[in-house]
Scaffold this motif. Structure first.
Motif, PDB file in Angstrom:
ATOM      1  N   ASN A   1       7.973  65.778  77.942  1.00 27.59           N
ATOM      2  CA  ASN A   1       6.752  66.171  78.637  1.00 27.59           C
ATOM      3  C   ASN A   1       7.083  66.636  80.065  1.00 27.59           C
ATOM      4  O   ASN A   1       8.221  66.545  80.528  1.00 27.59           O
ATOM      5  N   HIS A   2       6.054  67.123  80.755  1.00 28.35           N
ATOM      6  CA  HIS A   2       6.268  67.689  82.089  1.00 28.35           C
ATOM      7  C   HIS A   2       6.860  66.669  83.052  1.00 28.35           C
ATOM      8  O   HIS A   2       7.779  66.982  83.824  1.00 28.35           O
ATOM      9  N   ARG A   3       6.339  65.456  83.014  1.00 28.39           N
ATOM     10  CA  ARG A   3       6.793  64.448  83.968  1.00 28.39           C
ATOM     11  C   ARG A   3       8.246  64.065  83.702  1.00 28.39           C
ATOM     12  O   ARG A   3       9.036  63.901  84.651  1.00 28.39           O
ATOM     13  N   GLU A   4       8.625  63.920  82.453  1.00 25.83           N
ATOM     14  CA  GLU A   4      10.006  63.567  82.124  1.00 25.83           C
ATOM     15  C   GLU A   4      10.963  64.666  82.585  1.00 25.83           C
ATOM     16  O   GLU A   4      12.022  64.370  83.161  1.00 25.83           O
TER      17      GLU A   4
ATOM     18  N   PHE B   1      10.432  66.864  84.950  1.00 20.05           N
ATOM     19  CA  PHE B   1      10.396  66.870  86.408  1.00 20.05           C
ATOM     20  C   PHE B   1      11.304  65.779  86.985  1.00 20.05           C
ATOM     21  O   PHE B   1      12.100  66.032  87.889  1.00 20.05           O
ATOM     22  N   LEU B   2      11.186  64.562  86.458  1.00 16.43           N
ATOM     23  CA  LEU B   2      11.968  63.451  86.992  1.00 16.43           C
ATOM     24  C   LEU B   2      13.458  63.629  86.740  1.00 16.43           C
ATOM     25  O   LEU B   2      14.289  63.286  87.597  1.00 16.43           O
TER      26      LEU B   2
ATOM     27  N   GLY C   1       2.301  66.457  93.270  1.00 20.56           N
ATOM     28  CA  GLY C   1       2.265  65.356  92.321  1.00 20.56           C
ATOM     29  C   GLY C   1       2.661  64.047  92.989  1.00 20.56           C
ATOM     30  O   GLY C   1       3.100  64.022  94.143  1.00 20.56           O
TER      31      GLY C   1
ATOM     32  N   ASP D   1       5.051  61.902  91.942  1.00 20.16           N
ATOM     33  CA  ASP D   1       6.413  61.439  91.681  1.00 20.16           C
ATOM     34  C   ASP D   1       7.482  62.166  92.484  1.00 20.16           C
ATOM     35  O   ASP D   1       8.665  61.874  92.340  1.00 20.16           O
TER      36      ASP D   1
ATOM     37  N   ASP E   1       6.008  70.556  89.903  1.00 24.42           N
ATOM     38  CA  ASP E   1       5.189  69.802  90.846  1.00 24.42           C
ATOM     39  C   ASP E   1       3.767  70.365  90.879  1.00 24.42           C
ATOM     40  O   ASP E   1       2.796  69.613  91.004  1.00 24.42           O
TER      41      ASP E   1
ATOM     42  N   LEU F   1       2.120  69.041  87.643  1.00 24.72           N
ATOM     43  CA  LEU F   1       1.736  67.635  87.774  1.00 24.72           C
ATOM     44  C   LEU F   1       0.600  67.464  88.775  1.00 24.72           C
ATOM     45  O   LEU F   1      -0.236  66.559  88.629  1.00 24.72           O
TER      46      LEU F   1
ATOM     47  N   GLU G   1      -2.470  68.185  86.806  1.00 24.08           N
ATOM     48  CA  GLU G   1      -2.773  67.079  85.890  1.00 24.08           C
ATOM     49  C   GLU G   1      -3.356  65.884  86.639  1.00 24.08           C
ATOM     50  O   GLU G   1      -4.261  65.205  86.129  1.00 24.08           O
TER      51      GLU G   1
END
Length: 398
Positions: free
Chosen positions: A2-5, A7-8, A234, A236, A357, A360, A363
């Motif tokens: 997913n986007h967050r994974e 991104f991190l 975002g 994170d 970013d 996120l 979102e």
């Protein structure tokens, strides 16, 4: 993933290799990594001109060349591999419709417009220029378009073109960053093709308050409006980025004509020659200097250095061998072009991180968002497109 994974993981990769991409090679001293990775530095310096040019023009090939020294680049390629967004067929315009639009710009508009599902919503073209994109979609979908632009001359051209096309396009001459412009977003699908820096980030920052129905953003020039440092959208984000570092994300360009490349190489050599001269005259690290007026580069190297020295408060020695200092700049430019391949290997990762970013940020403000490419990088390296819609409504979702 997913986007967050994604991104991190990109954030962790960039953070763990920041000694390779933060220090600019365009300076008097060598980047610190040259002393930590002498074998890599030696291989880069040994590249002949033909091999170097090939790696400069083919970023993916440069990543593969560097990967034996920097294995993380292989994972970077995977993390930056975003899907091409689906395209729809658009009705052909009259051959006079886009007369006067440069060919590359016309192709970018066509590719961007084709990735937007027809929604029936009124459109707001953000930072519209002459309103070419808005007119193209007004023609394709028969919807009203409001084109917002700050430059009165561009607004006048947009109004003339809209009148000639007889399409439902209204031109609004206003500052996109002025709070008074926010009501224009109400109920519209907002389009931003290469809106720079804070001009595209401001759309995300106030997305939960502007009551726009959807957004389609192809971001560009992330450093614009970030003079106080990058403010993440975002929750994170942890990378600290100043405007100079943000420029790295947009240093990949489409190949320019040969005479333009020669002129750019000469301009870089002159600036590096001045930096070397200043370091010799003053000693110690050379402070960053402001951009140079283009007219200063139209004379001789000596004229350029004397003007810059006067502006920077540098007292030049009475007798100088200007030809030798120009040659110093040329040698330094050749070295910089080779060493900066390492820094450039991380620019797409930084660009994708910045675009994620934005995703996120949407979102976090109650939108559903997706990201992909709208054209090949050969047309424009700024080929990322973010589509966002209010959660549960989805007018820009397939």
């Amino acid at each position: 993933m997913n986007h967050r994974e994604r991104f991190l993981e990109l954030q962790a990769l960039l953070a763990s290799h920041d000694a390779l991409w933060r220090p600019p090679a365009f300076q008097a001293g060598l980047p610190p990594w040259c002393f930590e990775r002498p074998a890599l530095a030696a291989e880069l310096r040994a590249l002949d001109e033909a091999a170097l040019e090939q790696l400069v023009q083919e970023p993916d090939e440069a990543l593969r060349w560097l990967a034996p020294h920097l294995p993380a680049l292989l994972r970077s390629v995977e993390l930056c591999a975003l899907p091409a967004l689906p395209a729809r067929a658009l009705p052909e315009p009259d051959r006079r419709f886009d007369a006067g639009v440069p060919g590359r710009k016309r192709a970018q508009i066509e590719a961007f417009a084709a990735r937007l599902p027809a929604t029936g919503l009124p459109l707001l073209e953000w930072c519209a220029g002459k309103g070419h994109l808005g007119r193209r979609l007004a023609l394709a979908d028969g919807v009203p378009v409001r084109s917002l632009e700050i430059d009165p001359a561009l607004c006048a051209d947009a109004e003339r073109l809209a009148e000639r096309s007889r399409l439902p396009q209204r031109v609004v001459c206003a500052d996109a960053l002025d709070p008074a412009s926010r009501p224009h977003l109400h109920g519209h699908a907002v389009l931003a093709l290469h809106a720079c820096g804070e001009l595209h980030r401001s759309l995300v920052r106030s997305a939960d308050r502007d009551d726009a129905a959807a957004y389609a953003i192809a971001p560009c020039c992330y450093h614009r409006g970030a003079n106080g440092g990058y403010r993440a959208l975002g929750r994170d984000a942890s990378l600290e980025l100043d405007a100079a570092t943000l420029r790295l994300a947009v240093t990949e360009t489409v190949t320019a004509p040969r005479h333009d490349r020669r002129r750019l190489a000469r301009d870089q050599a002159w600036k590096l020659g001045f930096i070397a001269l200043r370091q010799t005259a003053e000693g110690g690290p050379v402070p960053h200097f402001r951009p140079v007026p283009p007219a200063w580069l139209n004379g001789s190297f000596e004229d350029f250095c004397r003007r810059l020295a006067e502006r920077e408060g540098l007292r030049l020695p009475p007798a100088l061998d200007w030809a030798e200092w120009e040659a110093v700049g040329e040698r330094r430019r050749d070295e910089v072009r080779r060493l900066e391949l390492v820094r450039h290997a991380f620019r797409r990762a930084l660009e994708v991180w910045l675009a994620l970013d934005l995703v996120l940020g949407f979102e976090a403000r109650g939108f559903t968002a997706r990201i992909g490419t709208f054209c090949e990088r050969a047309l424009t390296p700024r080929n990322l497109l973010i589509l966002a819609s209010r959660r549960g409504e989805g007018p820009l979702q397939p």
